[in-house]
Scaffold this active site. Structure first.
Site, short mmCIF file in Angstrom:
data_model
loop_
_atom_site.label_atom_id
_atom_site.label_comp_id
_atom_site.label_asym_id
_atom_site.label_seq_id
_atom_site.Cartn_x
_atom_site.Cartn_y
_atom_site.Cartn_z
NE ARG A 1 -48.90 -4.16 -24.67
CZ ARG A 1 -48.93 -3.12 -24.21
NH1 ARG A 1 -49.00 -3.24 -22.76
NH2 ARG A 1 -49.49 -1.79 -24.70
CB SER B 1 -48.15 -5.66 -31.45
OG SER B 1 -48.72 -4.20 -31.55
CD GLU C 1 -48.07 -6.98 -27.71
OE1 GLU C 1 -49.21 -6.58 -27.96
OE2 GLU C 1 -47.04 -6.19 -27.68
#
Length: 272
Positions: free
Chosen positions: A145, A194, A267
């Site tokens: 990520r 998320s 995130e």
């Protein structure tokens, strides 16, 4: 949720974008807003420039039989469908990712074991000085990520490599992935996806498992609450404010740290 910004600039084309960047002369902080699907924006005024690319940055074309060039404003799902229409496999996972190519590259978005880094060949970007550059994927230090690329870069387009595959098989896989996602994650509600990254290398457990062990799922601040379906998804039940969602994020983070010793990393991108 989200308020105003000092300056909001929607770039109509590359020439105008270069002109604008030279006008502000690197004097203010810049945030490039892609699809906004993983962004939490302050309700007060953001003291900077928010840049949004227009639909003129959403062109797609085939460079060769297995390479697609896509503008950074192209939706991830749109790119996956374009690949399917050209019998190109490898893009199926994109059908489950909300957002755009630009944002997907920036955070190395992914799902079901696949990430942007797996299909990327190169990106074309512009820096804050208005200089256009090309960066090969092999020079990008992708992590989970995260692309590691400078926040000063604005992505313009990218080239992706797939492989020849029957379009019916591609469609079948996309349908299966969508069904799998809808079983596991909340859909069609107000969420930024998320909230926290999985703690790679710190725990064998997924972040949702750590949250479930550490926090009461009923906990909420105003209309900001934790999804019952997937506790790493935080939901705006209707009238949540930025401060409510931020309080919930900080509360969960502290509880997980106290219970497990693991410091969670968000995130979602928080713009304040």
């Amino acid at each position: 949720m989200g308020g105003k910004t000092k300056i909001f600039y929607k770039a109509d084309n590359l020439k105008e974008l270069i002109k604008f960047l030279k006008k502000i002369e690197n004097k203010v902080k810049i945030f490039v807003l892609s699809g906004g699907s993983n962004t939490l924006i302050t309700d007060s005024t953001y003291d900077g420039v928010v840049i949004k690319l227009s639909n003129n940055f959403s062109n797609m074309s085939l460079l060769s039989e297995d390479i697609i060039i896509a503008g950074s404003a192209v939706g991830d799902k749109t790119l996956s469908e374009y690949a399917m229409s050209n019998s190109l496999g490898g893009f199926e996972f994109l059908s489950c990712i909300p957002g755009t190519v630009g944002g997907g590259i920036k955070m190395n978005a992914g799902c079901f074991g696949r990430e942007f880094k797996d299909i990327l060949i190169s990106i074309q970007a512009i820096n804050k000085s208005g200089q256009v550059i090309t960066i090969p994927a092999k020079e990008i230090k992708f992590k989970y990520r995260d692309s590691g690329l400078s926040d000063d870069l604005i992505f313009l387009s990218a080239s992706f490599k797939g492989f020849k595959k029957n379009s019916d098989l591609i469609q079948k896989e996309m349908k299966e992935l969508k069904e799998k996602k809808e079983k596991a994650q909340p859909t069609r509600i107000k969420t930024s996806g998320s909230t926290f990254k999985n703690p790679i290398g710190q725990s064998d457990k997924k972040v949702w498992q750590l949250i479930k062990e550490s926090v009461s799922i009923e906990k909420s601040f105003g209309d900001a609450c934790i999804s019952e379906k997937h506790c790493n998804f935080f939901v705006n039940k209707g009238n949540a404010e930025f401060k409510d969602m931020k309080k919930l994020i900080e509360f969960v983070s502290k509880k997980v740290l106290k219970k497990t010793g693991i410091r969670l990393e968000t995130e979602i991108k928080i713009l304040e």
